[in-house]
Design a protein around this motif. Structure first.
Motif, short mmCIF file in Angstrom:
data_model
loop_
_atom_site.label_atom_id
_atom_site.label_comp_id
_atom_site.label_asym_id
_atom_site.label_seq_id
_atom_site.Cartn_x
_atom_site.Cartn_y
_atom_site.Cartn_z
N GLU A 122 2.72 -2.18 0.90
CA GLU A 122 3.39 -2.20 2.05
C GLU A 122 4.29 -1.15 2.18
O GLU A 122 4.61 -0.70 3.42
CB GLU A 122 4.09 -3.67 2.01
CG GLU A 122 3.14 -4.75 2.32
CD GLU A 122 3.71 -6.16 2.13
OE1 GLU A 122 5.01 -6.15 1.56
OE2 GLU A 122 3.00 -6.97 1.97
N PHE A 123 4.95 -0.63 1.12
CA PHE A 123 5.92 0.34 1.52
C PHE A 123 4.98 1.57 1.91
O PHE A 123 5.76 2.35 2.95
CB PHE A 123 6.60 0.59 0.15
CG PHE A 123 7.62 1.87 -0.01
CD1 PHE A 123 8.71 1.67 0.77
CD2 PHE A 123 7.09 3.33 -0.36
CE1 PHE A 123 9.71 2.94 0.86
CE2 PHE A 123 7.98 4.06 -0.22
CZ PHE A 123 9.30 4.00 0.15
N PHE A 124 4.13 2.10 1.41
CA PHE A 124 3.36 3.29 1.48
C PHE A 124 2.75 3.11 2.96
O PHE A 124 2.54 4.06 3.61
CB PHE A 124 2.57 3.56 0.44
CG PHE A 124 3.31 4.26 -0.62
CD1 PHE A 124 4.09 5.49 -0.22
CD2 PHE A 124 3.01 3.41 -1.66
CE1 PHE A 124 4.85 6.17 -1.43
CE2 PHE A 124 4.01 4.46 -2.91
CZ PHE A 124 4.82 5.48 -2.67
N GLY A 125 2.19 2.05 3.27
CA GLY A 125 1.29 1.74 4.55
C GLY A 125 0.19 2.78 4.34
O GLY A 125 -0.54 2.73 3.35
N PRO A 126 -0.23 3.49 5.26
CA PRO A 126 -1.64 4.34 5.26
C PRO A 126 -1.20 5.65 4.68
O PRO A 126 -2.33 6.13 4.26
CB PRO A 126 -1.86 4.79 6.98
CG PRO A 126 -0.59 4.52 7.38
CD PRO A 126 0.41 3.50 6.67
N GLN A 127 -0.07 6.22 4.23
CA GLN A 127 0.00 7.43 3.63
C GLN A 127 0.48 7.45 2.10
O GLN A 127 1.53 7.82 1.92
CB GLN A 127 0.95 8.28 4.46
CG GLN A 127 1.64 7.51 5.73
CD GLN A 127 2.73 8.07 6.13
OE1 GLN A 127 4.03 7.44 5.82
NE2 GLN A 127 3.12 9.20 6.59
N ARG A 128 -0.31 6.90 1.34
CA ARG A 128 0.14 6.73 -0.14
C ARG A 128 -0.39 7.92 -0.79
O ARG A 128 -1.38 8.66 -0.59
CB ARG A 128 -0.44 5.52 -0.82
CG ARG A 128 -2.02 5.51 -0.92
CD ARG A 128 -2.43 4.29 -1.77
NE ARG A 128 -3.94 4.32 -1.94
CZ ARG A 128 -4.85 5.09 -2.61
NH1 ARG A 128 -4.11 6.07 -3.33
NH2 ARG A 128 -6.04 4.90 -2.51
#
Lengths: 308, 315, 434
Positions: free
Chosen positions: C260-266
């Motif tokens: 959830e922290f990174f969302g789409p850009q991990r």
């Protein structure tokens, strides 16, 4: 991450902790305030709430939102009922003697924990949140002297976490209305202020006690149902909420309702914010010492009036 | 009164002699268990001084036990001192921690005292984890076999271990008996019964309480230090909340405010768990049920009930 | 006394490769070769008692249940094949509550009350370290299945051995080449702030630096923590790889909040499966793990080129192709660790047969027989893969697996060599008296 967005994220996370803590702790505060007993098994009511929420959502199947809604209503009632039974079979019989209550509730703690281990097992199991959208949050920056918004990397919260904060606030308002505006609240407050006098006025003190004990447990269970889509149900999960609730109740001034809420906010938020500045374990040590020292130098709690 | 004194001497002397004699007849397993129970009962006796006699309920005694354990263990592992010296270091360290924490915590009372001691112990537990470089954190460390001897006596030898545990236990028992019979002990009991009255009689209640915490912590530390050198392991689990609650249970089971209660409680609880774990995996369930029943039907604990019903002179 | 001086590798070299091959018997071979014939009419048909120290309650209970099942399956197999030296194997299980004090008591109980021949099966490091001194004093051979570095570090004693599972030091350092070559050289590590996490921190940091990479940030999470998002902003923006390892009941929250922290850009992610052991990869909230990598002690999902030994092991223990119980697909096993119980029991069998073990008087001979072992070929007895045992450090070394999450399954992408996992000896237990 820049300092500003980091602080905002930590504050938001702290707010979720605070919301759940406020619910759990106000249950403990209610019991302590009215009955003057320390319920060591309070954390286990929390745990039972989470575990039962898993049972209910799993048994019902269907859409996540439906199962969760049912759990939200059914589970606190079940746990509250269990607490009433506990009160009538054990606590009433030892006459609410403070020390014996502590021992008895330690025993009850083990019983609940082990029965859960034997039936539910040792796994941590998740409950699907009824809704869960990641919301990226903006932050302000000054570009060439103009204020503009941007979306920092990682700054986000989920819609469910926001809902938890909202739901907790709603329930707490409800509890406050119950305590101050209803006849039941009046009976509770009368019992709290002077048990013997209440008895003399024909208030069924024993029934009020059972009810308060059940209500306190139901609050813990409700908090657990709200948190279980974020954390998981596990048979040893009652330990931390118990410790934290204790701290909150004491800092809040032993049974004072507004004090408890303020203390929950303070503890929950500081848990988030202190982690910004120190290495995590050091932060925990400092936070723990801070609470201890607050109590040492203000034994009546931060928000309690000194009662002499 | 003097007749009671004589009876009490006879009883406790008898218990000590019995424990000494038991080592020649017990099978190996129970022999080892009793050695461990004697060490832990000393911890419980220290707890009882504070809780049973002074009326202060601490939930942070694991800190003092761990201070003794780590004081001794680290003195050996980090500074290479001999086991005898390390034992003394552990006890002194634990006592010091007890006095410092006591001085702070005594500003509170009742439930707040419980929580403050709990918080300090929790901070101590996290500190052990934080200094993992030296303590190996939660895993803990082993005190090497070669380091575990005092003037040639190999503490890992079963008979030596039993005898060492017996000495620790006897010292604790004699100290408790002396305290309870002394004027100091009477003041502690007076504080438990009615603190205000004790204060009005001119006693410096705070100083008495602090002394009680110091004594209690020193016994806890002695027990922890002895546990380390006798069983060879130093670990953070001994600093966790569970080990603060255990002495409370042992004392309540055996009878708070009785000299022999802690031994009886520790022994009872040990075998309750040991035997019931053979029957069911959920032995803590049985422990829980027993606790509830005890509070319902024997609130004074085993020895306390005995004193109430039969032996009124029991100290 | 934190670190011993490095000693050149000696015992781990496959020098006596052939000498002791007979020790490492596959299941089938054992049946064909009745070693107990040497003790024709063995004085007793009494069972050989294996004291099984199991985490039934306490924090290790989820692991304990699967250790229990694997051990029972291995014992049943050994008994079907004629037992050890013609005697049946009997498992005497005692719960240790995942507590070091109770652990030590349980070891005493095995040695002096149940009269067990050996102690076996402990997983959690603190229980091992708390129990091992007592095992050494009681001269009870103590076979642990813990993956801790405690055995090889020389902290324990001659009677404590770990022949069925590799240790964390060798696992961690064998990961560095893959991470540096395939995922990135700038790593941020997230690990629990206790000894197990510190082992990861120390060994991986050194290993990745040896590969020309660097660790940008060490994020140690307090062991009592239940919410994690607030720590993630400490991850530097230029991180190429997140290395994560977490244990305990909050692991799922940890992984979910990471997503959830990174969302789409991990960034790329590499984790130890400990973060999700006994947890279904398909659990809600774990979708973002798709495309990330894991260390696995033994691949949970049956791979395309699955060995016959792995298939045999799965079938006997009752695990399906997805690593879950055959009777309940939601009951996910601790597949990356539990093979250790199976393999250890087979090592015990081989050791006892080679030592001509008759009873407790032969315990020292059993230790020496196991110390003499080196090669353990891939077989029904060693379904996880071939292994090399180091008799001096009492630690076994073996292949490590790296898998990638693809469509909710863990697919094998890399297998390390055994040599990748070697490090210089830190101890020599054979110099200690028996």
């Amino acid at each position: 991450m820049d300092f500003g967005p980091y602080l905002m994220l930590a504050t938001l996370e702290g707010a979720v902790t605070a919301a759940v803590l406020a619910l759990t702790a106000s249950g403990l505060a209610l019991v302590f305030g009215v009955m003057r007993v320390v319920n060591v098994a309070h954390g286990e009511f929390f745990m039972l709430g989470a575990v039962l929420a898993w049972w209910v959502t799993n048994m019902l199947g269907g859409s996540a939102a439906f199962g969760f809604a049912v759990a939200l209503i059914v589970v606190p009632v079940l746990v509250g009922f269990l607490a009433v039974v506990t009160d009538m079979t054990v606590l009433k019989r030892i006459n609410y003697d403070p020390e014996r209550t502590i021992v008895a509730t330690i025993g009850i703690l083990y019983i609940f924990q082990q029965v859960t281990l034997m039936t539910y097992g040792p796994d941590a199991r998740p409950v699907v949140p009824p809704f869960n959208t990641r919301l990226a949050l903006p932050w302000i920056e000054f570009v060439d002297g103009e204020i503009s918004l941007y979306w920092p990397w990682g700054l986000s919260i989920t819609s469910y976490k926001l809902a938890v904060i909202g739901a907790a606030a709603l329930v707490l308002v409800g509890l406050w209305v119950l305590m101050t505006r209803s006849k039941l609240g009046l009976l509770m407050r009368a019992t709290e202020q002077d048990r013997d006098m209440a008895l003399a006025f024909g208030i069924p003190v024993e029934r009020v006690y059972a009810l308060v004990f059940g209500l306190g447990a139901a609050m813990a269970a409700l908090a657990a149902v709200l948190i279980v889509p974020i954390q998981q149900a596990h048979y040893l999960m009652g330990h931390d909420p118990l410790l934290l609730s204790f701290i909150v109740v004491i800092i809040g001034g032993l049974g004072s309702f507004p004090g408890t809420i303020l203390a929950a906010l303070l503890i929950g938020l500081s848990d988030g914010v202190i982690s910004v500045f120190f290495s995590p374990t050091l932060a925990k040590i400092l936070a723990t010492l801070l609470v201890a020292l607050v109590l040492v130098f203000r034994p009546q709690g931060l928000f309690g009036a000194r009662d002499t | 009164m003097t007749a009671d004194m004589r009876k009490s001497l006879l009883l406790h002397g008898g218990v000590l002699l019995g424990l000494l004699a038991l080592q020649y007849v017990l099978p190996a397993y129970h022999h080892g268990n009793l050695a461990r129970v004697m060490v832990l009962a000393s911890y419980a006796m220290g707890y009882n001084l504070l809780f049973g006699y002074t009326g202060l309920l601490s939930l942070g005694h694991a800190l003092f036990f761990a201070a003794g354990l780590y004081g001794t263990g680290l003195a050996i592992s980090q500074f290479g001192v001999s086991a005898g010296v390390a034992l003394a270091v552990g006890v002194l360290f634990g006592t010091l921690v007890g006095i410092v924490i006591g001085a702070l915590a005594l500003r509170t009372e009742g439930v707040a005292f419980m929580i403050v001691t709990l918080m300090f112990a929790q901070a101590g537990y996290l500190t052990i984890l934080y200094f993992g470089q030296y303590t190996r954190g939660d895993e803990g460390f082993v005190i090497a076999l070669a380091d575990r001897n005092i003037s040639g006596w190999d503490l890992s030898d079963p008979s030596v271990r039993y005898f060492a545990a017996f000495i620790v236990f006897s010292a604790a028992l004699l100290m408790c008996l002396t305290v309870v019979k002394s004027r100091f002990g009477k003041v502690l009991i007076a504080i438990r019964e009615n603190e205000e009255r004790a204060r009005m009689l001119g006693y410096n209640v705070d100083r008495f309480k602090l002394a009680a915490i110091g004594l209690s912590a020193s016994l806890a530390a002695l027990s922890g230090a002895a546990y380390g050198v006798l069983f060879g392991y130093v670990g953070a689990s001994f600093a966790s909340v569970q080990y603060s609650i255990l002495p409370l249970l042992w004392v309540l089971l055996g009878g708070a405010g009785t000299v022999l209660g802690p031994l009886v409680g520790t022994l009872f609880m040990f075998y309750l768990i040991d035997l019931s774990s053979g029957i069911t995996t959920a032995y803590m369930l049985i422990a829980g049920v027993v606790l509830v029943f005890l509070t319902l039907f024997a609130p004074q604990g085993l020895m306390g009930e005995l004193r109430r019903r039969a032996i009124r002179w029991l100290p | 006394m934190t670190k011993s001086k490095a000693v050149p590798v000696t015992g781990t070299q496959p020098t006596r490769r052939d000498a002791l091959k007979t020790l490492a018997l596959g299941g089938g071979a054992a049946a064909a070769m009745p070693l107990w014939a040497r003790y024709a009419g063995a004085q007793t048909s009494e069972p050989i008692k294996v004291g099984f120290q199991v985490h039934r309650t306490g924090i290790g209970a989820a692991y304990g249940r699967w250790y229990d099942r694997t051990t029972s399956a291995a014992a049943a197999l050994i008994n079907e094949q004629g037992g050890i030296n013609g005697r049946p194997l009997k498992i005497v299980a005692e719960d240790d509550g995942t507590d070091p004090k109770r652990g030590a008591e349980v070891v005493e109980k095995f040695a002096t009350q149940h009269n067990c021949d050996i102690g076996f099966g402990t997983l959690f490091s603190h229980v091992v370290i708390g129990s091992a001194p007592r095992a050494g004093e009681l001269k009870l051979p103590y076979f642990v299945v813990s993956e801790g570095h405690h055995v090889a570090s020389g902290m324990l004693n001659r009677y404590t051995l770990q022949p069925g599972i590799t240790d964390v030091k060798s696992q961690v350092q064998a990961m560095a080449p893959f991470v540096a070559d395939n995922l990135g050289k700038k790593v941020t590590m997230i690990f629990p702030d206790f000894a197990f996490g510190h082992d990861h921190r120390d060994y991986f940091t050194a290993a990745i630096e040896a590969q020309g990479g660097e660790v940008l940030e060490h994020i140690a999470i307090p062991p009592t923590e239940t919410s994690f998002t607030k720590y993630f902003p400490k991850i530097p923006r230029d991180t190429e790889v997140i290395y994560h390892v977490m244990v305990g009941p909050a692991v799922l929250t940890f992984v979910k909040e990471l997503g959830e922290f990174f969302g789409p850009q991990r960034p790329e992610m590499f984790g130890f499966i400990d973060s999700l052991e006994a947890v279904d990869i398909g659990s809600p909230g774990l979708e973002f793990l798709d495309g990330t990598y894991f260390w696995e002690g033994n691949p949970r999902y049956a791979q395309e080129d699955q060995s016959e030994y792995d298939a045999f092991f799965r079938e006997r223990v009752g695990v399906d192709a997805n690593g879950a119980s055959v009777s309940d697909p939601k009951d996910v096993s601790t597949y990356a660790h539990m093979f250790g119980c199976w393999e250890t029991l087979h090592v015990v069998k081989a050791g006892m047969e080679s030592a001509g073990y008759r009873g407790p008087q032969d315990r020292a001979a059993l230790i020496e027989a196991v110390e003499a072992m080196t090669d353990m070929p891939h077989s029904n007895a060693h379904p996880q893969g071939a292994k090399i045992f180091n008799g001096k450090t009492h630690q076994v070394f073996g292949h490590q697996y790296i898998t990638k999450v693809v469509d909710g399954k863990l697919l094998l992408v890399h297998t390390t060599s055994i040599e990748d996992t070697f490090y210089p000896d830190e101890a020599d237990y054979t110099t200690q008296a028996l």
